[in-house]
Scaffold this motif. Structure first.
Motif, PDB file in Angstrom:
ATOM      1  N   ALA A 244       0.840  -1.206   0.000  1.00  0.00           N
ATOM      2  CA  ALA A 244       0.000   0.000   0.000  1.00  0.00           C
ATOM      3  C   ALA A 244       0.877   1.260   0.000  1.00  0.00           C
ATOM      4  N   VAL A 245       2.005   1.219   0.720  1.00  0.00           N
ATOM      5  CA  VAL A 245       2.950   2.347   0.723  1.00  0.00           C
ATOM      6  C   VAL A 245       3.488   2.557  -0.697  1.00  0.00           C
ATOM      7  N   LEU A 246       3.859   1.463  -1.361  1.00  0.00           N
ATOM      8  CA  LEU A 246       4.349   1.534  -2.742  1.00  0.00           C
ATOM      9  C   LEU A 246       3.272   2.122  -3.658  1.00  0.00           C
ATOM     10  N   ASP A 247       2.022   1.701  -3.455  1.00  0.00           N
ATOM     11  CA  ASP A 247       0.906   2.181  -4.263  1.00  0.00           C
ATOM     12  C   ASP A 247       0.718   3.698  -4.105  1.00  0.00           C
ATOM     13  N   ILE A 248       0.815   4.182  -2.877  1.00  0.00           N
ATOM     14  CA  ILE A 248       0.698   5.626  -2.616  1.00  0.00           C
ATOM     15  C   ILE A 248       1.830   6.369  -3.321  1.00  0.00           C
ATOM     16  N   PHE A 249       3.046   5.849  -3.217  1.00  0.00           N
ATOM     17  CA  PHE A 249       4.200   6.492  -3.845  1.00  0.00           C
ATOM     18  C   PHE A 249       4.021   6.535  -5.366  1.00  0.00           C
ATOM     19  N   GLN A 250       3.530   5.440  -5.948  1.00  0.00           N
ATOM     20  CA  GLN A 250       3.313   5.403  -7.394  1.00  0.00           C
ATOM     21  C   GLN A 250       2.278   6.445  -7.816  1.00  0.00           C
ATOM     22  N   SER A 251       1.212   6.590  -7.027  1.00  0.00           N
ATOM     23  CA  SER A 251       0.190   7.580  -7.393  1.00  0.00           C
ATOM     24  C   SER A 251       0.756   9.007  -7.321  1.00  0.00           C
ATOM     25  N   LYS A 252       1.634   9.261  -6.366  1.00  0.00           N
ATOM     26  CA  LYS A 252       2.263  10.587  -6.259  1.00  0.00           C
ATOM     27  C   LYS A 252       3.205  10.839  -7.445  1.00  0.00           C
ATOM     28  N   LEU A 253       3.917   9.794  -7.891  1.00  0.00           N
ATOM     29  CA  LEU A 253       4.795   9.943  -9.061  1.00  0.00           C
ATOM     30  C   LEU A 253       3.974  10.288 -10.302  1.00  0.00           C
ATOM     31  N   ILE A 254       2.839   9.610 -10.477  1.00  0.00           N
ATOM     32  CA  ILE A 254       1.989   9.860 -11.638  1.00  0.00           C
ATOM     33  C   ILE A 254       1.488  11.298 -11.624  1.00  0.00           C
ATOM     34  N   LYS A 255       1.050  11.770 -10.448  1.00  0.00           N
ATOM     35  CA  LYS A 255       0.561  13.146 -10.353  1.00  0.00           C
ATOM     36  C   LYS A 255       1.645  14.158 -10.697  1.00  0.00           C
ATOM     37  N   ARG A 256       2.904  13.803 -10.472  1.00  0.00           N
ATOM     38  CA  ARG A 256       4.022  14.710 -10.754  1.00  0.00           C
ATOM     39  C   ARG A 256       4.572  14.516 -12.164  1.00  0.00           C
ATOM     40  N   GLY A 257       3.915  13.688 -12.955  1.00  0.00           N
ATOM     41  CA  GLY A 257       4.310  13.527 -14.354  1.00  0.00           C
ATOM     42  C   GLY A 257       5.524  12.645 -14.570  1.00  0.00           C
ATOM     43  N   ILE A 258       5.805  11.742 -13.640  1.00  0.00           N
ATOM     44  CA  ILE A 258       6.944  10.831 -13.777  1.00  0.00           C
ATOM     45  C   ILE A 258       6.410   9.460 -14.167  1.00  0.00           C
ATOM     46  N   SER A 259       6.947   8.911 -15.251  1.00  0.00           N
ATOM     47  CA  SER A 259       6.490   7.615 -15.737  1.00  0.00           C
ATOM     48  C   SER A 259       6.856   6.509 -14.750  1.00  0.00           C
ATOM     49  N   LEU A 260       5.922   5.586 -14.528  1.00  0.00           N
ATOM     50  CA  LEU A 260       6.206   4.461 -13.628  1.00  0.00           C
ATOM     51  C   LEU A 260       7.207   3.491 -14.252  1.00  0.00           C
ATOM     52  N   LYS A 261       7.467   3.632 -15.553  1.00  0.00           N
ATOM     53  CA  LYS A 261       8.466   2.779 -16.206  1.00  0.00           C
ATOM     54  C   LYS A 261       9.863   3.089 -15.677  1.00  0.00           C
ATOM     55  N   SER A 262      10.060   4.271 -15.107  1.00  0.00           N
ATOM     56  CA  SER A 262      11.380   4.625 -14.576  1.00  0.00           C
ATOM     57  C   SER A 262      11.533   4.203 -13.117  1.00  0.00           C
ATOM     58  N   LEU A 263      10.464   3.655 -12.515  1.00  0.00           N
ATOM     59  CA  LEU A 263      10.536   3.166 -11.133  1.00  0.00           C
ATOM     60  C   LEU A 263      10.751   1.667 -11.163  1.00  0.00           C
ATOM     61  N   ASP A 264      11.831   1.210 -10.558  1.00  0.00           N
ATOM     62  CA  ASP A 264      12.136  -0.215 -10.499  1.00  0.00           C
ATOM     63  C   ASP A 264      11.991  -0.664  -9.051  1.00  0.00           C
TER      64      ASP A 264
END
Length: 162
Positions: free
Chosen positions: A60-80
């Motif tokens: 769930a922590v990872l999910d929250i972080f991913q949603s914040k990245l998306i809102k900031r315009g950062i592609s999740l493809k760059s998150l490993d």
């Protein structure tokens, strides 16, 4: 007339990642369902460390972080992000931000441009980026549309269009 060109890069704005991480940490500290579970997210060297007392909570922590990245315009493809690992009484996930285009990925993109793009377009690998040149700006825009339509397994941006 001189050739027009643009570069294909894979870069991530470190400040935007910091902002997303800080927003996620703030949300985790305030949310009721994270009270008393030891959930946290923070930088650990060059990696991002997420921890909680249960596997579902750390996901769930990872999910929250991913949603914040998306809102900031950062592609999740760059998150490993790795898998949750038990560590004593808690679970941890380590994630890193991938930057730069590897040689093999650059060759894949160059092959796509060569095979499917306009014939007058040339692509050459320069370190961790790709330079695309052509006499026609229309051809360059066609290449950008072609690559945007492809589902690459890494994030790309187009810069230095001239």
């Amino acid at each position: 007339m001189a050739d027009s060109s643009f570069d294909i890069v894979s870069k991530v704005e470190r400040q935007e990642v910091d902002n997303a991480l800080n927003q996620a940490a703030k949300e985790i500290s305030q949310r009721y369902d994270f009270k008393g579970v030891g959930a946290s997210i923070e930088w650990s060297g060059e990696k991002i460390e997420m921890r909680a007392n249960a596997e579902e909570r750390v996901k769930a922590v990872l999910d929250i972080f991913q949603s914040k990245l998306i809102k900031r315009g950062i592609s999740l493809k760059s998150l490993d992000a790795g898998e949750p690992q038990p560590s004593g009484k808690e679970y941890k996930i380590f994630a890193s931000i991938e930057e730069g285009i590897s040689q093999e990925n650059a060759k894949k993109v160059a092959k796509i441009i060569r095979d499917e793009g306009p014939k007058a377009v040339k692509a050459q690998v320069q370190g961790d980026e790709l330079r695309v040149t052509s006499k026609s700006r229309d051809d360059l825009q066609a290449v950008q549309q072609l690559l945007k339509g492809k589902d690459l397994d890494f994030a790309i941006q187009f810069v230095n269009y001239r």
